[in-house]
Design an enzyme around this catalytic site. Structure first.
Site, PDB file in Angstrom:
ATOM      1  N   ASP A  14      46.429  32.633  37.334  1.00 39.77           N
ATOM      2  CA  ASP A  14      46.090  31.858  38.527  1.00 39.77           C
ATOM      3  C   ASP A  14      47.184  30.840  38.866  1.00 39.77           C
ATOM      4  O   ASP A  14      47.888  30.358  37.980  1.00 39.77           O
ATOM      5  CB  ASP A  14      44.745  31.136  38.286  1.00 39.77           C
ATOM      6  CG  ASP A  14      44.083  30.698  39.579  1.00 39.77           C
ATOM      7  OD1 ASP A  14      44.531  31.115  40.663  1.00 39.77           O
ATOM      8  OD2 ASP A  14      43.114  29.924  39.508  1.00 39.77           O
ATOM      9  N   ASN A  16      49.535  31.235  41.623  1.00 41.92           N
ATOM     10  CA  ASN A  16      50.732  31.738  42.324  1.00 41.92           C
ATOM     11  C   ASN A  16      50.933  31.035  43.668  1.00 41.92           C
ATOM     12  O   ASN A  16      52.050  30.669  44.035  1.00 41.92           O
ATOM     13  CB  ASN A  16      50.596  33.238  42.611  1.00 41.92           C
ATOM     14  CG  ASN A  16      50.604  34.070  41.353  1.00 41.92           C
ATOM     15  OD1 ASN A  16      50.878  33.562  40.275  1.00 41.92           O
ATOM     16  ND2 ASN A  16      50.304  35.354  41.486  1.00 41.92           N
ATOM     17  N   HIS A  31      53.435  35.206  44.403  1.00 40.37           N
ATOM     18  CA  HIS A  31      52.946  36.464  43.815  1.00 40.37           C
ATOM     19  C   HIS A  31      54.106  37.266  43.225  1.00 40.37           C
ATOM     20  O   HIS A  31      53.985  37.849  42.153  1.00 40.37           O
ATOM     21  CB  HIS A  31      52.192  37.290  44.858  1.00 40.37           C
ATOM     22  CG  HIS A  31      50.933  36.624  45.348  1.00 40.37           C
ATOM     23  ND1 HIS A  31      50.006  36.083  44.474  1.00 40.37           N
ATOM     24  CD2 HIS A  31      50.453  36.391  46.594  1.00 40.37           C
ATOM     25  CE1 HIS A  31      49.006  35.561  45.177  1.00 40.37           C
ATOM     26  NE2 HIS A  31      49.262  35.725  46.461  1.00 40.37           N
ATOM     27  N   GLU A  61      36.321  39.338  45.071  1.00 37.37           N
ATOM     28  CA  GLU A  61      36.274  38.222  46.026  1.00 37.37           C
ATOM     29  C   GLU A  61      37.621  38.010  46.725  1.00 37.37           C
ATOM     30  O   GLU A  61      37.686  37.402  47.787  1.00 37.37           O
ATOM     31  CB  GLU A  61      35.854  36.932  45.318  1.00 37.37           C
ATOM     32  CG  GLU A  61      34.408  36.905  44.828  1.00 37.37           C
ATOM     33  CD  GLU A  61      34.148  37.722  43.548  1.00 37.37           C
ATOM     34  OE1 GLU A  61      35.123  38.061  42.838  1.00 37.37           O
ATOM     35  OE2 GLU A  61      32.971  38.024  43.275  1.00 37.37           O
ATOM     36  N   ARG A  65      40.718  37.054  51.332  1.00 35.31           N
ATOM     37  CA  ARG A  65      41.988  36.419  51.726  1.00 35.31           C
ATOM     38  C   ARG A  65      42.538  37.054  53.004  1.00 35.31           C
ATOM     39  O   ARG A  65      42.149  38.164  53.362  1.00 35.31           O
ATOM     40  CB  ARG A  65      42.992  36.563  50.579  1.00 35.31           C
ATOM     41  CG  ARG A  65      42.532  35.819  49.353  1.00 35.31           C
ATOM     42  CD  ARG A  65      43.576  35.828  48.262  1.00 35.31           C
ATOM     43  NE  ARG A  65      43.081  35.069  47.117  1.00 35.31           N
ATOM     44  CZ  ARG A  65      43.834  34.548  46.186  1.00 35.31           C
ATOM     45  NH1 ARG A  65      45.144  34.688  46.232  1.00 35.31           N
ATOM     46  NH2 ARG A  65      43.292  33.875  45.186  1.00 35.31           N
ATOM     47  N   LEU A 125      50.167  48.853  22.530  1.00 38.55           N
ATOM     48  CA  LEU A 125      49.411  47.829  23.268  1.00 38.55           C
ATOM     49  C   LEU A 125      48.620  48.492  24.386  1.00 38.55           C
ATOM     50  O   LEU A 125      49.162  49.306  25.131  1.00 38.55           O
ATOM     51  CB  LEU A 125      50.390  46.813  23.880  1.00 38.55           C
ATOM     52  CG  LEU A 125      49.805  45.819  24.885  1.00 38.55           C
ATOM     53  CD1 LEU A 125      49.007  44.732  24.174  1.00 38.55           C
ATOM     54  CD2 LEU A 125      50.904  45.164  25.717  1.00 38.55           C
ATOM     55  N   ARG A 191      36.998  27.552  35.483  1.00 38.14           N
ATOM     56  CA  ARG A 191      35.895  28.458  35.806  1.00 38.14           C
ATOM     57  C   ARG A 191      36.277  29.895  35.457  1.00 38.14           C
ATOM     58  O   ARG A 191      37.447  30.209  35.244  1.00 38.14           O
ATOM     59  CB  ARG A 191      35.507  28.345  37.287  1.00 38.14           C
ATOM     60  CG  ARG A 191      36.650  28.540  38.249  1.00 38.14           C
ATOM     61  CD  ARG A 191      36.197  28.471  39.707  1.00 38.14           C
ATOM     62  NE  ARG A 191      37.339  28.423  40.591  1.00 38.14           N
ATOM     63  CZ  ARG A 191      37.887  27.296  41.068  1.00 38.14           C
ATOM     64  NH1 ARG A 191      37.368  26.131  40.755  1.00 38.14           N
ATOM     65  NH2 ARG A 191      38.952  27.343  41.855  1.00 38.14           N
ATOM     66  N   LEU A 192      35.252  30.737  35.424  1.00 33.05           N
ATOM     67  CA  LEU A 192      35.470  32.139  35.039  1.00 33.05           C
ATOM     68  C   LEU A 192      35.750  33.037  36.242  1.00 33.05           C
ATOM     69  O   LEU A 192      36.257  34.144  36.093  1.00 33.05           O
ATOM     70  CB  LEU A 192      34.258  32.678  34.278  1.00 33.05           C
ATOM     71  CG  LEU A 192      34.033  32.078  32.888  1.00 33.05           C
ATOM     72  CD1 LEU A 192      32.770  32.655  32.264  1.00 33.05           C
ATOM     73  CD2 LEU A 192      35.222  32.358  31.975  1.00 33.05           C
ATOM     74  N   SER A 193      35.394  32.575  37.438  1.00 32.26           N
ATOM     75  CA  SER A 193      35.635  33.356  38.656  1.00 32.26           C
ATOM     76  C   SER A 193      35.193  34.828  38.513  1.00 32.26           C
ATOM     77  O   SER A 193      35.950  35.742  38.871  1.00 32.26           O
ATOM     78  CB  SER A 193      37.108  33.273  39.070  1.00 32.26           C
ATOM     79  OG  SER A 193      37.483  31.940  39.294  1.00 32.26           O
TER      80      SER A 193
HETATM   81  C1  IPE Z   1      40.719  34.621  40.031  1.00 35.65           C
HETATM   82  O1  IPE Z   1      41.538  33.748  40.716  1.00 35.65           O
HETATM   83  C2  IPE Z   1      41.106  36.041  40.326  1.00 35.65           C
HETATM   84  C3  IPE Z   1      42.403  36.472  39.811  1.00 35.65           C
HETATM   85  C4  IPE Z   1      43.212  35.772  39.067  1.00 35.65           C
HETATM   86  C5  IPE Z   1      42.783  37.807  40.170  1.00 35.65           C
HETATM   87  P1  IPE Z   1      41.108  33.134  42.135  1.00 35.65           P
HETATM   88  O2  IPE Z   1      42.201  32.241  42.534  1.00 35.65           O
HETATM   89  O3  IPE Z   1      40.744  34.221  43.062  1.00 35.65           O
HETATM   90  O4  IPE Z   1      39.791  32.338  41.739  1.00 35.65           O
HETATM   91  P2  IPE Z   1      39.046  31.141  42.479  1.00 35.65           P
HETATM   92  O5  IPE Z   1      38.852  31.572  43.899  1.00 35.65           O
HETATM   93  O6  IPE Z   1      39.927  29.944  42.386  1.00 35.65           O
HETATM   94  O7  IPE Z   1      37.797  30.981  41.719  1.00 35.65           O
HETATM   95  C1  IPE Z   2      46.557  34.180  41.388  1.00 38.02           C
HETATM   96  O1  IPE Z   2      47.112  33.177  42.149  1.00 38.02           O
HETATM   97  C2  IPE Z   2      46.778  35.559  41.947  1.00 38.02           C
HETATM   98  C3  IPE Z   2      45.570  36.191  42.497  1.00 38.02           C
HETATM   99  C4  IPE Z   2      44.377  35.686  42.546  1.00 38.02           C
HETATM  100  C5  IPE Z   2      45.730  37.532  43.032  1.00 38.02           C
HETATM  101  P1  IPE Z   2      46.404  32.616  43.452  1.00 38.02           P
HETATM  102  O2  IPE Z   2      46.862  33.436  44.611  1.00 38.02           O
HETATM  103  O3  IPE Z   2      44.951  32.520  43.268  1.00 38.02           O
HETATM  104  O4  IPE Z   2      47.059  31.170  43.549  1.00 38.02           O
HETATM  105  P2  IPE Z   2      46.329  29.811  43.948  1.00 38.02           P
HETATM  106  O5  IPE Z   2      45.136  29.682  43.056  1.00 38.02           O
HETATM  107  O6  IPE Z   2      45.952  29.936  45.388  1.00 38.02           O
HETATM  108  O7  IPE Z   2      47.349  28.766  43.687  1.00 38.02           O
HETATM  109 MG    MG Z   3      43.718  31.050  42.568  1.00 34.23          MG
END
Ligand code: IPE
Ligand code: IPE
Ligand code: MG
Length: 245
Positions: A14, A16, A31, A61, A65, A125, A191-193
């Site tokens: 998380d 990016n 990304h 979810e 986006r 792996l 959180r676990l999302s």
């Molecule tokens: C969780 O991250 C999903 C992935 C890392 C693929 P999110 O960025 O989507 O989660 P929330 O929305 O902050 O809970």
């Molecule tokens: C994780 O980074 C990648 C995915 C969920 C695909 P994010 O894109 O959620 O980055 P933030 O949380 O918005 O910074």
């Molecule tokens: Mg995120």
């Protein structure tokens, strides 16, 4: 202290987008930078002798986006598979995917199948990638399959005529894999999302503030060391240490 190398590490990659924002770059750049981290952490896992690594790459979810961002994530996935598969194959990595893969674009689905097929005999792996994954859906899918089996009179039961945890686990996407010992989440979110809700019941949780593109091999080793210092009790009491022995 449990001193063991985790058998299965799960990572919520998380941050990016925030990594990119903090540099005045578009989210896509975050990304892209995140893919490099994937490469580094997969390598580090193989070197450390961690047998299974599960990466949360795209949640159910995440379809919420903007279309452009979803498209970029899909492109990067395709790029990763086409560019990295040969190297992963040579390094002894076996690819697996969990989630509702059929909803992914057909050309990507095709790449996924090829990646699974060409690495299926590898033993070093297991790289398990969660795509269009949601833990509640996974549990509901398991329940539906169980109900269907019961309807046909083919459902296996535990000794007391009930469904055991082991039996239930066999209906999850992670069937055959042990539960993660360690869950790492980057970017500081607590959180676990909707990730592996069943399987993470007793995982040790390690959260770092670092954004995923900044997460290094050393950060990964730090998480594993921290895990090794944890005492896992599973509801039992702390073992009594006898001094002088
Ligand atoms: C969780 O991250 C999903 C992935 C890392 C693929 P999110 O960025 O989507 O989660 P929330 O929305 O902050 O809970
Ligand atoms: C994780 O980074 C990648 C995915 C969920 C695909 P994010 O894109 O959620 O980055 P933030 O949380 O918005 O910074
Ligand atoms: Mg995120």
């Amino acid at each position: 202290m449990n001193n063991k190398t985790p058998e299965h590490i799960a990572i919520i990659m998380d941050g990016n987008g925030r990594w990119a924002n903090s540099r005045g770059l578009p989210r896509a750049a975050g990304h892209r930078a995140g893919v490099k981290t994937v490469r580094e952490i997969v390598k580090a896992s193989a070197e450390l002798g961690v047998p299974i690594l599960t990466l949360y790459a795209f949640s159910q979810e995440n379809w919420k986006r903007p279309k452009e961002e979803v498209a970029i994530l899909m492109e990067l996935l395709e790029y990763f598979l086409s560019r990295e598969i040969e190297a992963l194959r040579k390094e002894g990595v076996r690819l697996k995917f969990i989630g509702h893969l059929e909803a992914l674009p057909p050309h990507i689905l095709n790449e996924l199948h090829k990646a699974v097929e060409s690495t299926k005999n590898n033993k070093k792996l297991i790289l398990n990638i969660a795509l269009n994954y949601g833990a509640r859906t996974e549990i509901l899918d398991a329940v539906e399959r169980i109900v269907e089996k019961a309807r046909r009179g083919e459902l296996e039961m535990g000794p007391d005529g009930r469904i055991t945890e082991e039996i239930f686990s066999n209906y999850l996407y992670t069937q055959g894999l042990p539960d993660p010992d360690l869950l790492i989440r980057t970017s500081g979110e607590m959180r676990l999302s909707n990730f592996l809700l069943w399987q993470l019941s007793y995982a040790e949780i390690y959260i770092t503030k670092k954004f995923w593109p900044d997460f290094t091999r050393d950060d990964f080793l730090r998480a594993v060391h921290e895990y090794q210092r944890r005492e896992r009790r599973f509801g039992d009491v702390q073992p009594v240490l006898v001094s002088g022995q």
